[in-house]
Write an enzyme that holds these catalytic residues in place. Structure first.
Site, PDB file in Angstrom:
ATOM      1  N   HIS A  86       0.819  -1.218   0.000  1.00 20.29           N
ATOM      2  CA  HIS A  86       0.000   0.000   0.000  1.00 20.29           C
ATOM      3  C   HIS A  86       0.849   1.263   0.000  1.00 20.29           C
ATOM      4  CE1 HIS A  86      -3.173  -2.751   0.863  1.00 20.29           C
ATOM      5  NE2 HIS A  86      -2.750  -3.014   2.080  1.00 20.29           N
TER       6      HIS A  86
ATOM      7  N   HIS B  87      -6.827  -4.609  -1.308  1.00 24.27           N
ATOM      8  CA  HIS B  87      -6.040  -5.838  -1.258  1.00 24.27           C
ATOM      9  C   HIS B  87      -6.287  -6.696  -2.479  1.00 24.27           C
ATOM     10  CE1 HIS B  87      -6.489  -4.596   2.942  1.00 24.27           C
ATOM     11  NE2 HIS B  87      -5.217  -4.884   2.976  1.00 24.27           N
TER      12      HIS B  87
END
Lengths: 196, 331
Positions: free
Chosen positions: B56, B219
Protein backbone atom coordinates in the site's frame (compact mmCIF):
# COMPACT_ATOMS: atom_id res chain seq x y z
CA UNK A 1 -8.79 -41.96 20.12
CA UNK A 2 -9.49 -41.82 23.81
CA UNK A 3 -5.91 -41.79 25.13
CA UNK A 4 -3.92 -38.58 25.20
CA UNK A 5 -1.78 -38.35 22.04
CA UNK A 6 1.97 -38.73 22.36
CA UNK A 7 4.58 -36.18 21.32
CA UNK A 8 5.53 -38.45 18.40
CA UNK A 9 1.94 -38.70 17.18
CA UNK A 10 1.40 -34.95 17.40
CA UNK A 11 4.68 -34.28 15.59
CA UNK A 12 3.54 -36.62 12.83
CA UNK A 13 0.17 -34.82 12.70
CA UNK A 14 1.67 -31.35 12.43
CA UNK A 15 4.28 -32.48 9.92
CA UNK A 16 1.59 -34.10 7.77
CA UNK A 17 -0.54 -30.92 8.00
CA UNK A 18 2.46 -28.91 6.80
CA UNK A 19 2.83 -31.31 3.84
CA UNK A 20 -0.84 -31.04 2.93
CA UNK A 21 -0.73 -27.24 3.15
CA UNK A 22 2.34 -27.21 0.91
CA UNK A 23 0.76 -29.59 -1.63
CA UNK A 24 -2.45 -27.56 -1.69
CA UNK A 25 -0.87 -24.13 -1.43
CA UNK A 26 -2.07 -23.07 -4.89
CA UNK A 27 -5.56 -24.42 -4.27
CA UNK A 28 -5.85 -22.46 -1.01
CA UNK A 29 -4.57 -19.32 -2.70
CA UNK A 30 -6.96 -19.78 -5.64
CA UNK A 31 -9.91 -20.09 -3.25
CA UNK A 32 -8.71 -16.96 -1.47
CA UNK A 33 -8.35 -15.13 -4.79
CA UNK A 34 -11.97 -15.84 -5.57
CA UNK A 35 -13.32 -14.37 -2.36
CA UNK A 36 -10.42 -12.86 -0.43
CA UNK A 37 -6.97 -11.48 -0.97
CA UNK A 38 -5.01 -14.39 -2.40
CA UNK A 39 -2.65 -14.99 0.50
CA UNK A 40 -4.02 -17.94 2.48
CA UNK A 41 -1.96 -20.60 0.70
CA UNK A 42 1.33 -18.72 0.84
CA UNK A 43 0.79 -17.56 4.44
CA UNK A 44 -0.10 -21.00 5.80
CA UNK A 45 2.72 -22.62 3.83
CA UNK A 46 5.22 -20.07 5.16
CA UNK A 47 3.90 -20.54 8.72
CA UNK A 48 3.83 -24.34 8.70
CA UNK A 49 7.27 -24.50 7.10
CA UNK A 50 8.54 -22.37 10.00
CA UNK A 51 6.75 -24.64 12.49
CA UNK A 52 8.35 -27.81 11.08
CA UNK A 53 11.75 -26.09 11.09
CA UNK A 54 11.29 -25.02 14.73
CA UNK A 55 10.18 -28.52 15.79
CA UNK A 56 13.08 -30.16 13.93
CA UNK A 57 15.66 -27.78 15.31
CA UNK A 58 14.66 -28.29 18.93
CA UNK A 59 12.16 -31.15 19.33
CA UNK A 60 9.88 -30.38 22.29
CA UNK A 61 9.79 -32.90 25.13
CA UNK A 62 6.08 -33.21 25.71
CA UNK A 63 2.76 -32.73 23.86
CA UNK A 64 1.93 -29.42 25.55
CA UNK A 65 5.32 -27.90 24.72
CA UNK A 66 5.00 -29.07 21.14
CA UNK A 67 1.57 -27.51 20.67
CA UNK A 68 2.66 -24.32 22.40
CA UNK A 69 5.67 -23.99 20.11
CA UNK A 70 3.48 -24.65 17.07
CA UNK A 71 0.98 -21.98 18.12
CA UNK A 72 3.58 -19.39 19.09
CA UNK A 73 5.46 -19.90 15.80
CA UNK A 74 2.27 -19.42 13.78
CA UNK A 75 1.37 -16.24 15.72
CA UNK A 76 4.81 -14.76 15.13
CA UNK A 77 5.28 -15.88 11.51
CA UNK A 78 1.96 -15.85 9.69
CA UNK A 79 0.15 -12.57 10.28
CA UNK A 80 -3.19 -11.94 8.61
CA UNK A 81 -6.19 -13.60 10.18
CA UNK A 82 -4.81 -17.15 9.96
CA UNK A 83 -1.84 -16.41 12.24
CA UNK A 84 -3.86 -15.41 15.32
CA UNK A 85 -6.57 -18.00 14.62
CA UNK A 86 -4.43 -21.09 13.97
CA UNK A 87 -1.96 -19.84 16.60
CA UNK A 88 -4.70 -19.57 19.20
CA UNK A 89 -6.03 -23.01 18.22
CA UNK A 90 -2.70 -24.72 18.98
CA UNK A 91 -1.92 -22.58 22.06
CA UNK A 92 -5.26 -23.48 23.63
CA UNK A 93 -4.87 -27.14 22.68
CA UNK A 94 -1.62 -27.14 24.65
CA UNK A 95 -3.54 -26.49 27.87
CA UNK A 96 -5.92 -29.43 27.41
CA UNK A 97 -3.92 -32.04 25.51
CA UNK A 98 -3.29 -34.07 28.69
CA UNK A 99 -7.00 -34.93 28.70
CA UNK A 100 -6.92 -36.31 25.16
CA UNK A 101 -7.20 -35.12 21.57
CA UNK A 102 -10.96 -34.45 21.63
CA UNK A 103 -10.94 -32.13 24.70
CA UNK A 104 -7.82 -30.42 23.33
CA UNK A 105 -9.41 -29.74 19.95
CA UNK A 106 -12.54 -28.46 21.71
CA UNK A 107 -10.42 -26.09 23.83
CA UNK A 108 -8.67 -24.90 20.67
CA UNK A 109 -12.01 -24.38 18.97
CA UNK A 110 -13.27 -22.29 21.90
CA UNK A 111 -10.13 -20.17 21.56
CA UNK A 112 -10.78 -19.65 17.84
CA UNK A 113 -14.36 -18.58 18.58
CA UNK A 114 -13.19 -16.10 21.23
CA UNK A 115 -10.42 -14.64 19.05
CA UNK A 116 -12.28 -14.44 15.75
CA UNK A 117 -15.80 -13.82 17.07
CA UNK A 118 -17.22 -15.85 14.19
CA UNK A 119 -20.27 -18.06 14.53
CA UNK A 120 -21.27 -21.21 12.67
CA UNK A 121 -22.55 -20.29 9.21
CA UNK A 122 -20.36 -17.18 8.85
CA UNK A 123 -18.30 -19.04 6.16
CA UNK A 124 -15.08 -19.40 8.15
CA UNK A 125 -12.86 -22.16 9.55
CA UNK A 126 -15.45 -22.48 12.36
CA UNK A 127 -17.70 -24.30 9.88
CA UNK A 128 -15.17 -27.13 9.49
CA UNK A 129 -13.73 -27.18 13.01
CA UNK A 130 -17.07 -27.13 14.86
CA UNK A 131 -18.54 -30.26 13.24
CA UNK A 132 -15.23 -32.12 13.79
CA UNK A 133 -15.29 -31.27 17.51
CA UNK A 134 -18.91 -32.36 17.74
CA UNK A 135 -18.09 -35.77 16.23
CA UNK A 136 -15.13 -36.30 18.59
CA UNK A 137 -17.14 -35.21 21.64
CA UNK A 138 -19.83 -37.73 20.71
CA UNK A 139 -17.19 -40.48 20.73
CA UNK A 140 -16.59 -40.60 17.00
CA UNK A 141 -13.22 -41.52 15.47
CA UNK A 142 -10.71 -39.03 14.14
CA UNK A 143 -11.50 -40.32 10.64
CA UNK A 144 -15.18 -39.52 11.19
CA UNK A 145 -14.21 -36.08 12.51
CA UNK A 146 -12.14 -35.50 9.37
CA UNK A 147 -15.15 -36.43 7.24
CA UNK A 148 -17.29 -33.99 9.25
CA UNK A 149 -14.72 -31.23 8.66
CA UNK A 150 -14.69 -31.99 4.92
CA UNK A 151 -18.50 -31.93 4.84
CA UNK A 152 -18.42 -28.64 6.78
CA UNK A 153 -15.99 -27.21 4.23
CA UNK A 154 -18.27 -28.27 1.37
CA UNK A 155 -21.23 -26.73 3.16
CA UNK A 156 -19.49 -23.32 3.09
CA UNK A 157 -19.76 -23.20 -0.73
CA UNK A 158 -23.26 -21.67 -0.95
CA UNK A 159 -22.84 -19.48 2.14
CA UNK A 160 -22.54 -15.69 2.08
CA UNK A 161 -19.52 -14.67 4.18
CA UNK A 162 -20.16 -12.57 7.27
CA UNK A 163 -16.62 -12.53 8.68
CA UNK A 164 -13.15 -12.00 7.24
CA UNK A 165 -12.25 -10.39 3.97
CA UNK A 166 -14.73 -12.50 2.02
CA UNK A 167 -17.51 -10.62 3.85
CA UNK A 168 -16.74 -7.50 1.80
CA UNK A 169 -18.09 -9.28 -1.27
CA UNK A 170 -21.56 -9.74 0.18
CA UNK A 171 -23.64 -12.04 -2.06
CA UNK A 172 -20.70 -12.49 -4.42
CA UNK A 173 -18.88 -14.57 -1.81
CA UNK A 174 -21.35 -17.42 -2.38
CA UNK A 175 -20.29 -20.23 -4.74
CA UNK A 176 -16.77 -20.85 -3.41
CA UNK A 177 -15.54 -22.94 -0.48
CA UNK A 178 -14.06 -20.88 2.32
CA UNK A 179 -10.23 -21.04 2.27
CA UNK A 180 -10.00 -21.23 6.08
CA UNK A 181 -12.55 -24.05 6.26
CA UNK A 182 -10.57 -25.79 3.51
CA UNK A 183 -7.24 -25.61 5.35
CA UNK A 184 -9.02 -26.78 8.52
CA UNK A 185 -10.35 -29.80 6.63
CA UNK A 186 -6.71 -30.62 5.76
CA UNK A 187 -5.79 -30.24 9.45
CA UNK A 188 -8.35 -32.93 10.31
CA UNK A 189 -7.35 -35.09 7.33
CA UNK A 190 -3.78 -34.99 8.64
CA UNK A 191 -5.09 -36.00 12.08
CA UNK A 192 -7.00 -38.93 10.61
CA UNK A 193 -3.86 -40.15 8.85
CA UNK A 194 -1.57 -39.86 11.87
CA UNK A 195 -3.57 -40.12 15.09
CA UNK A 196 -6.00 -43.00 14.41
CA UNK B 1 4.54 -11.67 -13.77
CA UNK B 2 6.72 -8.67 -14.68
CA UNK B 3 7.95 -6.93 -11.56
CA UNK B 4 11.05 -5.06 -10.44
CA UNK B 5 11.92 -7.53 -7.72
CA UNK B 6 14.72 -9.91 -6.85
CA UNK B 7 12.83 -12.80 -5.31
CA UNK B 8 9.10 -12.76 -4.45
CA UNK B 9 9.97 -13.92 -0.92
CA UNK B 10 12.26 -10.91 -0.34
CA UNK B 11 10.10 -8.05 -1.64
CA UNK B 12 9.21 -6.54 1.74
CA UNK B 13 12.71 -6.87 3.23
CA UNK B 14 14.33 -5.44 0.08
CA UNK B 15 11.91 -2.49 -0.02
CA UNK B 16 12.63 -1.71 3.65
CA UNK B 17 16.36 -1.70 2.86
CA UNK B 18 15.61 0.81 0.13
CA UNK B 19 13.57 2.99 2.47
CA UNK B 20 16.34 2.98 5.04
CA UNK B 21 18.91 3.96 2.38
CA UNK B 22 16.72 6.67 0.86
CA UNK B 23 15.55 8.23 4.13
CA UNK B 24 18.40 8.31 6.64
CA UNK B 25 16.24 10.26 9.09
CA UNK B 26 14.13 7.14 9.57
CA UNK B 27 15.38 4.20 11.60
CA UNK B 28 14.42 0.81 10.20
CA UNK B 29 14.38 -2.25 12.45
CA UNK B 30 14.91 -4.87 9.75
CA UNK B 31 14.47 -7.83 12.07
CA UNK B 32 11.04 -6.70 13.22
CA UNK B 33 10.21 -4.87 9.99
CA UNK B 34 9.34 -1.65 11.77
CA UNK B 35 10.01 1.85 10.41
CA UNK B 36 10.70 4.30 13.27
CA UNK B 37 11.07 8.05 13.40
CA UNK B 38 14.80 8.59 13.81
CA UNK B 39 14.29 10.43 17.10
CA UNK B 40 11.79 7.94 18.61
CA UNK B 41 10.77 7.73 21.39
CA UNK B 42 9.92 11.43 21.71
CA UNK B 43 9.72 12.14 25.42
CA UNK B 44 6.33 13.33 26.65
CA UNK B 45 4.63 12.82 23.27
CA UNK B 46 1.93 10.23 22.57
CA UNK B 47 3.45 7.62 20.26
CA UNK B 48 1.47 6.82 17.13
CA UNK B 49 1.84 3.30 15.75
CA UNK B 50 0.17 1.95 12.67
CA UNK B 51 0.87 -0.88 10.34
CA UNK B 52 -0.60 -3.33 7.94
CA UNK B 53 0.22 -5.51 5.00
CA UNK B 54 2.81 -4.22 2.55
CA UNK B 55 1.75 -3.26 -0.96
CA UNK B 56 0.00 0.00 0.00
CA UNK B 57 3.07 2.25 -0.16
CA UNK B 58 3.59 4.99 0.83
CA UNK B 59 1.17 3.90 3.57
CA UNK B 60 2.23 3.29 6.36
CA UNK B 61 6.04 3.41 6.48
CA UNK B 62 6.09 6.46 4.21
CA UNK B 63 4.01 8.35 6.76
CA UNK B 64 6.54 7.99 9.57
CA UNK B 65 8.19 11.23 10.65
CA UNK B 66 7.60 14.46 12.56
CA UNK B 67 3.93 15.46 12.42
CA UNK B 68 2.64 12.00 11.55
CA UNK B 69 3.43 8.44 12.71
CA UNK B 70 6.17 7.43 15.14
CA UNK B 71 6.38 3.88 13.84
CA UNK B 72 4.84 1.61 11.22
CA UNK B 73 4.94 -2.18 11.03
CA UNK B 74 5.09 -3.84 7.63
CA UNK B 75 3.53 -7.26 7.11
CA UNK B 76 3.94 -9.47 4.07
CA UNK B 77 2.18 -8.12 0.97
CA UNK B 78 -1.50 -7.67 1.87
CA UNK B 79 -1.01 -9.61 5.11
CA UNK B 80 -1.27 -8.08 8.55
CA UNK B 81 1.97 -7.82 10.52
CA UNK B 82 2.37 -10.11 13.53
CA UNK B 83 2.02 -9.17 17.22
CA UNK B 84 5.81 -9.31 17.88
CA UNK B 85 6.34 -6.47 15.39
CA UNK B 86 3.64 -4.33 16.97
CA UNK B 87 5.07 -4.94 20.44
CA UNK B 88 8.53 -3.83 19.24
CA UNK B 89 7.01 -0.73 17.62
CA UNK B 90 4.98 0.14 20.72
CA UNK B 91 7.93 -0.21 23.07
CA UNK B 92 10.15 1.77 20.71
CA UNK B 93 7.87 4.83 20.59
CA UNK B 94 6.75 4.97 24.21
CA UNK B 95 7.92 8.38 25.41
CA UNK B 96 5.98 8.13 28.67
CA UNK B 97 2.68 9.55 27.37
CA UNK B 98 1.18 6.31 26.06
CA UNK B 99 0.77 4.86 22.58
CA UNK B 100 -2.10 5.00 20.10
CA UNK B 101 -2.57 2.05 17.75
CA UNK B 102 -4.21 3.11 14.49
CA UNK B 103 -5.68 -0.03 12.96
CA UNK B 104 -7.51 -0.42 9.68
CA UNK B 105 -10.57 -2.60 10.10
CA UNK B 106 -9.52 -5.92 8.63
CA UNK B 107 -10.00 -9.13 10.57
CA UNK B 108 -6.29 -9.98 10.61
CA UNK B 109 -5.06 -6.48 11.48
CA UNK B 110 -7.57 -6.16 14.31
CA UNK B 111 -6.70 -9.58 15.79
CA UNK B 112 -2.92 -9.12 15.57
CA UNK B 113 -3.04 -5.62 17.10
CA UNK B 114 -5.38 -6.99 19.80
CA UNK B 115 -2.87 -9.74 20.67
CA UNK B 116 -0.06 -7.15 20.65
CA UNK B 117 -1.94 -4.87 23.05
CA UNK B 118 -2.49 -7.87 25.35
CA UNK B 119 1.23 -8.69 25.24
CA UNK B 120 2.24 -5.06 25.93
CA UNK B 121 -0.20 -4.92 28.87
CA UNK B 122 1.26 -8.15 30.26
CA UNK B 123 4.91 -7.12 29.80
CA UNK B 124 5.10 -3.40 30.54
CA UNK B 125 3.30 -0.42 31.96
CA UNK B 126 2.82 1.26 28.58
CA UNK B 127 -0.72 2.51 28.13
CA UNK B 128 -2.14 1.56 24.74
CA UNK B 129 -5.38 2.80 23.20
CA UNK B 130 -6.59 1.37 19.89
CA UNK B 131 -8.62 3.21 17.28
CA UNK B 132 -10.04 1.21 14.38
CA UNK B 133 -10.66 2.99 11.07
CA UNK B 134 -13.71 1.77 9.11
CA UNK B 135 -14.77 4.24 6.44
CA UNK B 136 -15.51 2.22 3.29
CA UNK B 137 -19.14 2.76 2.25
CA UNK B 138 -18.88 -0.10 -0.28
CA UNK B 139 -19.23 -2.50 2.62
CA UNK B 140 -22.55 -2.77 4.36
CA UNK B 141 -22.08 -2.10 8.03
CA UNK B 142 -23.62 -4.57 10.41
CA UNK B 143 -23.08 -5.90 13.87
CA UNK B 144 -23.01 -9.40 12.40
CA UNK B 145 -20.19 -8.92 9.90
CA UNK B 146 -16.55 -7.89 9.99
CA UNK B 147 -17.83 -4.37 9.28
CA UNK B 148 -16.49 -1.73 6.97
CA UNK B 149 -12.91 -1.70 5.72
CA UNK B 150 -10.45 0.97 6.71
CA UNK B 151 -9.36 2.85 3.58
CA UNK B 152 -8.64 6.47 2.56
CA UNK B 153 -9.69 8.16 5.79
CA UNK B 154 -6.69 6.41 7.40
CA UNK B 155 -4.25 8.69 5.53
CA UNK B 156 -6.08 11.87 6.59
CA UNK B 157 -6.42 10.58 10.14
CA UNK B 158 -2.73 9.77 10.49
CA UNK B 159 -1.84 13.29 9.31
CA UNK B 160 -4.29 15.16 11.53
CA UNK B 161 -3.83 13.01 14.63
CA UNK B 162 -0.07 13.17 14.08
CA UNK B 163 -0.24 16.96 14.30
CA UNK B 164 -2.30 16.76 17.48
CA UNK B 165 0.18 14.40 19.11
CA UNK B 166 3.05 16.67 18.02
CA UNK B 167 1.31 19.52 19.92
CA UNK B 168 1.62 17.45 23.07
CA UNK B 169 -2.01 16.48 23.56
CA UNK B 170 -2.64 13.64 26.01
CA UNK B 171 -3.48 10.09 24.85
CA UNK B 172 -7.23 10.31 25.60
CA UNK B 173 -7.58 13.53 23.60
CA UNK B 174 -5.57 12.14 20.69
CA UNK B 175 -7.71 8.98 20.67
CA UNK B 176 -10.95 11.01 20.81
CA UNK B 177 -9.79 13.08 17.86
CA UNK B 178 -8.96 9.90 15.91
CA UNK B 179 -12.44 8.49 16.58
CA UNK B 180 -14.06 11.76 15.53
CA UNK B 181 -12.16 11.69 12.23
CA UNK B 182 -13.17 8.08 11.61
CA UNK B 183 -16.82 9.05 12.27
CA UNK B 184 -16.59 12.02 9.87
CA UNK B 185 -14.80 10.35 6.93
CA UNK B 186 -16.21 8.15 4.16
CA UNK B 187 -14.56 6.47 1.15
CA UNK B 188 -15.41 4.47 -1.96
CA UNK B 189 -13.05 2.93 -4.50
CA UNK B 190 -13.03 1.40 -7.97
CA UNK B 191 -10.59 -0.62 -10.08
CA UNK B 192 -9.82 -0.82 -13.79
CA UNK B 193 -7.38 -3.70 -13.37
CA UNK B 194 -6.49 -6.34 -10.83
CA UNK B 195 -3.07 -6.58 -9.21
CA UNK B 196 -0.51 -9.35 -8.78
CA UNK B 197 0.67 -10.37 -5.31
CA UNK B 198 4.36 -11.29 -5.86
CA UNK B 199 4.05 -14.56 -3.92
CA UNK B 200 0.99 -15.57 -5.97
CA UNK B 201 2.56 -14.68 -9.33
CA UNK B 202 -0.68 -14.00 -11.17
CA UNK B 203 -3.45 -11.41 -10.94
CA UNK B 204 -5.76 -11.82 -7.97
CA UNK B 205 -8.80 -11.67 -10.25
CA UNK B 206 -9.54 -11.31 -13.94
CA UNK B 207 -11.04 -8.05 -15.08
CA UNK B 208 -11.76 -8.10 -18.83
CA UNK B 209 -11.08 -5.10 -21.06
CA UNK B 210 -14.20 -2.96 -21.02
CA UNK B 211 -15.22 -3.77 -17.46
CA UNK B 212 -14.48 -2.24 -14.07
CA UNK B 213 -15.07 -3.15 -10.43
CA UNK B 214 -16.96 -0.75 -8.23
CA UNK B 215 -16.55 -0.91 -4.46
CA UNK B 216 -13.04 -2.33 -4.53
CA UNK B 217 -10.86 -2.68 -1.44
CA UNK B 218 -7.11 -2.19 -1.28
CA UNK B 219 -6.04 -5.84 -1.26
CA UNK B 220 -7.01 -6.87 -4.74
CA UNK B 221 -10.17 -8.37 -3.31
CA UNK B 222 -12.98 -8.09 -5.85
CA UNK B 223 -15.53 -5.34 -5.41
CA UNK B 224 -19.27 -5.49 -4.94
CA UNK B 225 -20.26 -5.25 -8.59
CA UNK B 226 -18.76 -5.31 -12.04
CA UNK B 227 -20.03 -2.84 -14.62
CA UNK B 228 -19.09 -1.74 -18.15
CA UNK B 229 -16.38 0.89 -18.27
CA UNK B 230 -17.73 4.46 -18.27
CA UNK B 231 -16.48 8.05 -18.62
CA UNK B 232 -14.72 9.55 -15.60
CA UNK B 233 -17.72 11.77 -14.83
CA UNK B 234 -19.94 8.71 -14.44
CA UNK B 235 -17.30 6.89 -12.37
CA UNK B 236 -16.97 9.93 -10.10
CA UNK B 237 -20.73 9.88 -9.55
CA UNK B 238 -20.65 6.15 -8.75
CA UNK B 239 -18.07 6.87 -6.04
CA UNK B 240 -19.37 10.15 -4.61
CA UNK B 241 -23.10 9.40 -4.53
CA UNK B 242 -22.85 6.44 -2.11
CA UNK B 243 -20.60 8.57 0.12
CA UNK B 244 -23.12 11.43 0.21
CA UNK B 245 -25.98 8.96 0.75
CA UNK B 246 -24.19 7.50 3.76
CA UNK B 247 -23.23 10.64 5.67
CA UNK B 248 -24.34 14.24 5.70
CA UNK B 249 -21.53 16.52 4.58
CA UNK B 250 -21.68 20.29 4.78
CA UNK B 251 -19.43 23.07 3.57
CA UNK B 252 -15.72 22.62 4.26
CA UNK B 253 -14.57 19.09 3.49
CA UNK B 254 -11.15 17.62 2.85
CA UNK B 255 -11.44 15.89 -0.54
CA UNK B 256 -8.95 13.11 -1.22
CA UNK B 257 -8.70 11.44 -4.62
CA UNK B 258 -6.34 8.51 -4.17
CA UNK B 259 -4.60 6.51 -6.87
CA UNK B 260 -4.39 2.74 -6.37
CA UNK B 261 -0.90 2.44 -7.83
CA UNK B 262 -1.35 1.99 -11.58
CA UNK B 263 -3.30 5.13 -12.47
CA UNK B 264 -1.38 8.20 -13.65
CA UNK B 265 -1.85 11.56 -11.96
CA UNK B 266 -3.43 13.02 -15.10
CA UNK B 267 -6.36 10.63 -14.70
CA UNK B 268 -6.64 11.33 -10.99
CA UNK B 269 -7.01 15.03 -11.81
CA UNK B 270 -9.69 14.20 -14.39
CA UNK B 271 -11.54 12.38 -11.61
CA UNK B 272 -10.90 15.18 -9.15
CA UNK B 273 -12.50 17.72 -11.52
CA UNK B 274 -15.63 15.58 -11.73
CA UNK B 275 -15.74 15.01 -7.97
CA UNK B 276 -15.37 18.76 -7.35
CA UNK B 277 -18.20 19.49 -9.81
CA UNK B 278 -20.54 17.05 -8.05
CA UNK B 279 -19.69 18.51 -4.65
CA UNK B 280 -20.24 22.05 -5.92
CA UNK B 281 -23.65 21.06 -7.22
CA UNK B 282 -24.42 19.56 -3.81
CA UNK B 283 -23.41 22.76 -2.04
CA UNK B 284 -20.39 21.17 -0.36
CA UNK B 285 -17.33 23.42 -0.50
CA UNK B 286 -13.89 21.81 -0.57
CA UNK B 287 -11.61 23.31 2.08
CA UNK B 288 -8.51 21.22 1.32
CA UNK B 289 -7.57 18.60 -1.22
CA UNK B 290 -5.16 15.73 -1.61
CA UNK B 291 -4.60 14.06 -5.00
CA UNK B 292 -2.17 11.25 -5.63
CA UNK B 293 -1.21 7.65 -4.88
CA UNK B 294 -1.06 7.61 -1.07
CA UNK B 295 -2.75 4.28 -0.30
CA UNK B 296 -2.09 1.89 -3.11
CA UNK B 297 -2.90 -1.68 -3.99
CA UNK B 298 0.33 -2.67 -5.73
CA UNK B 299 -0.02 -1.90 -9.48
CA UNK B 300 -3.83 -1.82 -9.53
CA UNK B 301 -5.27 0.84 -11.83
CA UNK B 302 -8.15 2.70 -10.25
CA UNK B 303 -8.91 5.25 -7.61
CA UNK B 304 -10.79 5.95 -4.44
CA UNK B 305 -12.54 9.06 -3.22
CA UNK B 306 -12.53 10.07 0.44
CA UNK B 307 -14.48 12.94 1.95
CA UNK B 308 -13.76 14.10 5.48
CA UNK B 309 -15.94 16.69 7.16
CA UNK B 310 -13.53 19.25 8.54
CA UNK B 311 -13.83 22.16 10.94
CA UNK B 312 -11.41 24.92 11.92
CA UNK B 313 -9.55 22.66 14.33
CA UNK B 314 -9.11 19.82 11.84
CA UNK B 315 -8.01 22.24 9.12
CA UNK B 316 -5.45 23.85 11.40
CA UNK B 317 -4.04 20.41 12.26
CA UNK B 318 -4.14 19.42 8.57
CA UNK B 319 -2.09 22.53 7.70
CA UNK B 320 0.46 21.92 10.47
CA UNK B 321 3.98 20.92 9.37
CA UNK B 322 4.57 17.32 8.39
CA UNK B 323 7.87 15.79 7.37
CA UNK B 324 7.60 12.22 6.08
CA UNK B 325 8.68 10.50 2.85
CA UNK B 326 5.05 10.35 1.70
CA UNK B 327 3.63 13.69 2.89
CA UNK B 328 5.69 16.79 3.45
CA UNK B 329 4.72 20.42 3.87
CA UNK B 330 5.50 23.35 6.14
CA UNK B 331 8.58 21.60 7.45
Amino acid sequence: MSDAPTTEQLTAWITRFAELVHEHRDELTALDSAIGDADHGSNMDRGMTAVVAALTEAPPDDPAALLKKTGATLVSKVGGASGPLYGTLFLRMAGAVGEGFAPALRAGFDGVLARGKAEPGDKTMVDALGPACDVLDAGGSVAEAAQAAADGRDATVPLVARKGRASYLGERSAGHADPGATSTAYLLQAAAETLS
Amino acid sequence: MKKLINDPADVVADALRGMAAAHPRLRVDHENRVVFRGDAPVQGKVGLVSGGGAGHEPMHGGFVGPGMLDAACAGEVFTSPVPDQMVAATQGVDGGAGVLHIVKNYTGDVMNFEMAAELVAAESGTEVVTVVVDDDVAVQDSLYTAGRRGVGTTVLLEKIVGAAAEEGRPLAAVADLARRIDDSGRSMGMALTSCTVPAAGKPTFELPEGEMEIGIGIHGEPGRRRVPIAPARDVAAMLVEPILADHTFSDGVICFVNGLGGTPLIELYVVYAEVAAILEKSGIGIARSLVGPYMTSLEMAGCSVTLLQADDELLRLWDAPVDTPGLRWGA
